[in-house]
Scaffold this active site. Structure first.
Site, mmCIF file in Angstrom:
data_model
loop_
_atom_site.group_PDB
_atom_site.id
_atom_site.type_symbol
_atom_site.label_atom_id
_atom_site.label_comp_id
_atom_site.label_asym_id
_atom_site.label_seq_id
_atom_site.Cartn_x
_atom_site.Cartn_y
_atom_site.Cartn_z
ATOM 1 C CE1 TYR A 109 71.351 2.724 -2.516
ATOM 2 C CE2 TYR A 109 73.781 2.696 -2.064
ATOM 3 C CZ TYR A 109 72.650 3.117 -2.858
ATOM 4 O OH TYR A 109 72.862 3.470 -4.248
ATOM 5 C CD GLU A 197 70.271 2.917 -5.953
ATOM 6 O OE1 GLU A 197 70.946 3.861 -5.644
ATOM 7 O OE2 GLU A 197 68.989 2.784 -6.236
#
Ligand code: GDP
Ligand code: MN
Length: 386
Positions: A109, A197
């Site tokens: 992530y 993101e």
């Protein structure tokens, strides 16, 4: 403002962030051609909607033949995708990204946002990327690496290398990670981003680092200086009423209660909603009609409130500071004449010319309950819409 995954990835590529090969299609007829052009033997069919959690909602489908791709497209096109992040209605699918399937080794992530506590642009990274990152953040926050960028400097290559090592990346992957993170930072800074993101950021069996997903939220207040970004807006993914409201400079947010609210000023609107709740009711919307309200805007606000199926009563709460309450009263009457009124309504006016305004409403032929006191007004509307 949100954008689609395919738009985020196209921006990624411009900033040296690697993404899988992919083709966007608008209908199933183009699916087989796209598959052939991509030249893979595994494809991922990805519904383009402005919400995460698509994998869990059935909007990301791994396919091993062109026939499977076509079936997946047929199923998705024209339907609404419901994910853990949408409401029960979901979001319409009119575009699908067909992507070359990847041999995933690890799912990481990587994201950037402004941390309001430290007031720094902050990098969030984790070795535990993928579909359960929210769970990781909630249950094992120690697995989320946080790095605040020096506000007087910029993100450096050394910073990137240090984060890469915390992610247990080695060799060539460290270079690819550095390029990726510097690219994300550059987009964040130059495009006035709120949140950017990549989840998952994958490493592949053949040792490449790729952005498998992309999410970007831009600062609406800065869109005026990013025409290229503003062009990416897809209103089909936004709330129809909220969009209609914004055309009239009304700040409107739909909620699921039964009392429609029309208030001037965001603070007063929030206080009004609290009072409704306090007296046992529930607001059907947040609506700030703004300071210099006009009759036209009041009419539009009425229209919006009355088209919400769940509304059983309307509370108007206006404080006449800049505006005069008698003008507001005239606006309300004009609005009712124009769009009709089939619900109980309580109007509370306070401030400049409030008595004159209340008198106008009392003398009208419509069934309007007037109140000078806010608490009384809230109690009354809760009673009338029970
Ligand atoms: P989201 O659920 O909306 O965040 O959509 P993503 O684009 O992140 O996809 C969800 C999940 O699908 C990813 O976390 C991956 O595990 C999986 N996925 C996506 N693309 C591929 C692929 O090319 N190959 C494989 N094996 N899995 C994929
Ligand atoms: Mn994702």
């Amino acid at each position: 403002m949100h954008i689609h995954e395919y738009q985020a990835k196209s921006l990624f590529r411009k900033f040296n962030i690697q993404t899988p090969v992919a083709i966007l299609i608008n209908n199933t007829e183009n699916a087989s051609k796209a598959c052939a052009e991509l030249g893979c033997d595994v494809w991922v069919v990805k519904a383009q909607v402005h919400a995460g959690g698509r994998g869990k909602g059935g909007g990301v489908i791994l396919c091993h033949s062109i026939e499977e791709v076509e079936n997946a497209c047929n199923k998705l096109f024209g339907s609404n995708l419901v994910t853990p992040q949408t409401d029960a209605k979901g979001l319409p699918i009119s575009q699908i990204l067909i992507e070359g399937g990847q041999n995933i080794k690890r799912e990481l992530y990587l994201g950037l946002l402004v941390d309001r506590q430290t007031q720094k642009i902050t990098i969030l990274a984790s070795t535990e990327g993928g579909m359960d990152i929210e769970k990781v953040a909630a249950e094992s926050p120690e697995k989320i690496i946080k790095f605040g960028v020096d506000p007087l400097g910029a993100l450096t290559e050394d910073d990137c290398v240090s984060i890469a090592s915390k992610l247990e990346l080695e060799g060539e992957l460290i270079n690819q990670f550095t390029k990726t993170l510097l690219g994300l930072y550059e987009i964040f800074i130059t495009k006035d981003v709120n949140l950017i993101e990549i989840n998952p950021l994958i490493t592949t069996i053949d040792n490449n680092l790729l952005a498998l997903d992309g999410k970007i939220d831009f600062d609406d207040n800065a869109l005026y200086r990013h025409e290229d970004i503003a062009e990416l807006r897809d209103t089909s993914q936004e709330d129809e009423k909220e969009n209609e409201a914004s055309k009239y400079q009304l700040n409107y947010i739909s909620l699921d209660g039964t009392i429609g609210c029309m208030v001037n000023g965001a603070g007063l609107a929030m206080a009004t909603m609290d009072l409704i709740e306090h007296h046992g009711g529930s607001p059907a919307n947040f609506l700030d009609v703004g300071g210099g309200t006009t009759a036209e805007r009041v009419a539009k606000a009425f229209e919006l409130i009355q088209t919400e199926a769940n509304v059983r009563g309307i509370l108007v709460n206006i404080f006449g500071g800049i505006v005069r309450c008698d003008l507001i009263a005239e606006g309300i009457l004009q609005a009712i004449e124009k769009v009709g009124l089939n619900l109980p309504i309580v109007v509370r006016l306070e401030g400049t010319n409030a008595p004159e305004g209340l008198k106008l409403l009392d003398e009208s032929t419509f069934n309007i309950h007037t109140e000078a006191d806010l608490t009384q007004a809230a109690i009354k509307i809760v009673e009338l819409s029970a």
